[in-house]
Write an enzyme that holds these catalytic residues in place. Structure first.
Site, PDB file in Angstrom:
ATOM      1  N   VAL A  58       0.827  -1.331   0.188  1.00 41.48           N
ATOM      2  CA  VAL A  58       0.030   0.117   0.086  1.00 41.48           C
ATOM      3  C   VAL A  58       0.893   1.187   0.008  1.00 41.48           C
ATOM      4  O   VAL A  58       1.722   1.423   0.929  1.00 41.48           O
ATOM      5  CB  VAL A  58      -1.096   0.045   1.202  1.00 41.48           C
ATOM      6  CG1 VAL A  58      -1.693   1.359   1.468  1.00 41.48           C
ATOM      7  CG2 VAL A  58      -1.828  -1.179   1.132  1.00 41.48           C
ATOM      8  N   SER A  72       0.892   4.675   0.907  1.00 39.98           N
ATOM      9  CA  SER A  72       0.050   5.728   1.677  1.00 39.98           C
ATOM     10  C   SER A  72       0.671   6.883   1.750  1.00 39.98           C
ATOM     11  O   SER A  72       1.805   6.964   2.062  1.00 39.98           O
ATOM     12  CB  SER A  72      -0.047   4.911   3.346  1.00 39.98           C
ATOM     13  OG  SER A  72       1.125   4.957   3.838  1.00 39.98           O
ATOM     14  N   ILE A  87       4.147  -1.431   3.181  1.00 40.44           N
ATOM     15  CA  ILE A  87       3.883  -0.074   3.078  1.00 40.44           C
ATOM     16  C   ILE A  87       4.918   0.862   2.375  1.00 40.44           C
ATOM     17  O   ILE A  87       6.354   0.561   2.709  1.00 40.44           O
ATOM     18  CB  ILE A  87       3.615   0.680   4.327  1.00 40.44           C
ATOM     19  CG1 ILE A  87       2.301  -0.007   4.866  1.00 40.44           C
ATOM     20  CG2 ILE A  87       3.202   2.263   4.146  1.00 40.44           C
ATOM     21  CD1 ILE A  87       1.901   0.353   6.388  1.00 40.44           C
ATOM     22  N   LYS A  88       4.607   1.464   1.269  1.00 43.54           N
ATOM     23  CA  LYS A  88       5.497   2.492   0.437  1.00 43.54           C
ATOM     24  C   LYS A  88       5.003   3.825   0.940  1.00 43.54           C
ATOM     25  O   LYS A  88       3.733   3.923   0.899  1.00 43.54           O
ATOM     26  CB  LYS A  88       5.455   2.389  -0.906  1.00 43.54           C
ATOM     27  CG  LYS A  88       6.298   3.422  -1.640  1.00 43.54           C
ATOM     28  CD  LYS A  88       5.745   3.099  -3.142  1.00 43.54           C
ATOM     29  CE  LYS A  88       6.331   4.095  -4.086  1.00 43.54           C
ATOM     30  NZ  LYS A  88       5.880   4.366  -5.458  1.00 43.54           N
ATOM     31  N   THR A  89       5.730   4.672   1.729  1.00 45.38           N
ATOM     32  CA  THR A  89       5.540   5.998   2.012  1.00 45.38           C
ATOM     33  C   THR A  89       6.595   6.957   2.061  1.00 45.38           C
ATOM     34  O   THR A  89       7.669   6.598   1.689  1.00 45.38           O
ATOM     35  CB  THR A  89       4.693   5.846   3.480  1.00 45.38           C
ATOM     36  OG1 THR A  89       4.034   7.024   3.604  1.00 45.38           O
ATOM     37  CG2 THR A  89       6.013   5.974   4.320  1.00 45.38           C
TER      38      THR A  89
END
Length: 269
Positions: free
Chosen positions: A154, A156, A187-189
């Site tokens: 995801v 985000s 998670i990619k943020t």
């Protein structure tokens, strides 16, 4: 038989003893043909030859990936499932300016050979209906990926009129945790910009975080310093796009980033 699909596929992307390097090459779906993307076949071949751990692609470029890998080797493959207006400045002021839609389903990615899929999660828009749809979409994809044994990444981010600083700790801690609670495997943020703040974000999230690089700015030395900070913060690795494919010597920079992610010192400059 246990459900080992996600664990097996994640091992093609994440590494327990060093940071992971994913090259993001999905930009043209939102930004069009920006510099570094005009010859996708050649660029993807370079990513493969430089031994990136994984490559993030839109479905239209899967054929180039298939042509670039050799039997028994090659990076992991992550498929982009959606499109968004969140990076468009007009989204902040236009009625219903924030929109996201799926362009493919997890089943399509699995059939096409992907090891994982990625979707956006945008919070902070101020549009309650849009954010409800975001939650429904990401939650639905998480359940579909569970059924298929396919890891879900995801991406985000915080975007909206009230989001003056999307790299602020309160936003990063909010949307990364929400993504994890919905069922993200990775998670990619965005990067908080300083090690201590990013460490707090990583510590508050129960799944691995890969930090995105953002736009190309400064020198390769600046890129390497950014990677060092990300490693010190305890993140699982990086998702770098323009900082890689817009570099003058992309192959050299990829190798130097890998060295930093492995905890090795690299020459400056």
């Amino acid at each position: 038989m246990g459900d080992f699909g996600k664990a097996i596929r994640l091992k093609r992307i994440l590494h327990p003893t060093r940071g992971t390097l994913v090259v993001a090459f999905d930009h043209p779906l939102v930004h069009g043909p920006i510099p570094g993307t005009l010859d996708p076949a050649a660029q993807i071949r370079r990513f493969v030859e430089a031994q990136a751990d994984a490559v993030l692609l839109n479905f239209g470029n899967f054929r180039h990936f298939a042509e670039s890998i050799s039997p028994g080797s090659g990076p992991g493959l992550i498929a982009r499932l959606d499109w968004t207006t969140a990076f468009n400045d007009a989204a902040k002021s236009a009625p219903q300016g924030f929109q996201t839609c799926l362009v493919a389903q997890p089943e399509d990615a699995l059939r096409a050979g992907a090891d994982a899929v990625i979707t956006f999660l945008v919070l902070g828009s101020g549009d309650a209906d849009f954010e409800r749809k975001e939650m429904e979409r990401v939650g639905g994809l998480a359940r579909a990926c569970e059924r298929l044994g396919l890891p879900l990444v995801v991406e985000s981010i915080a975007r909206g009129a009230k989001v003056t600083n999307p790299n602020e700790a309160k936003w990063l801690m909010l949307h990364t945790r929400v993504a994890a609670e919905l069922g993200a495997d990775v998670i990619k943020t965005e990067n908080a910009g300083d090690v201590e703040t990013m460490r707090r974000v990583v510590s508050a999230c129960p799944v691995p975080i890969l930090v995105l690089g953002g736009g190309r700015s400064g020198s390769d030395y600046d890129v390497l310093n950014t990677v060092r900070g990300i490693v010190e913060a305890g993140a699982a690795g990086v998702f770098f796009g323009r900082n890689i494919f817009q570099a003058e010597n992309m192959a050299d920079l990829l190798q130097r980033v890998r060295s930093v992610l492995s905890g090795k010192a690299v020459a400056q400059g």
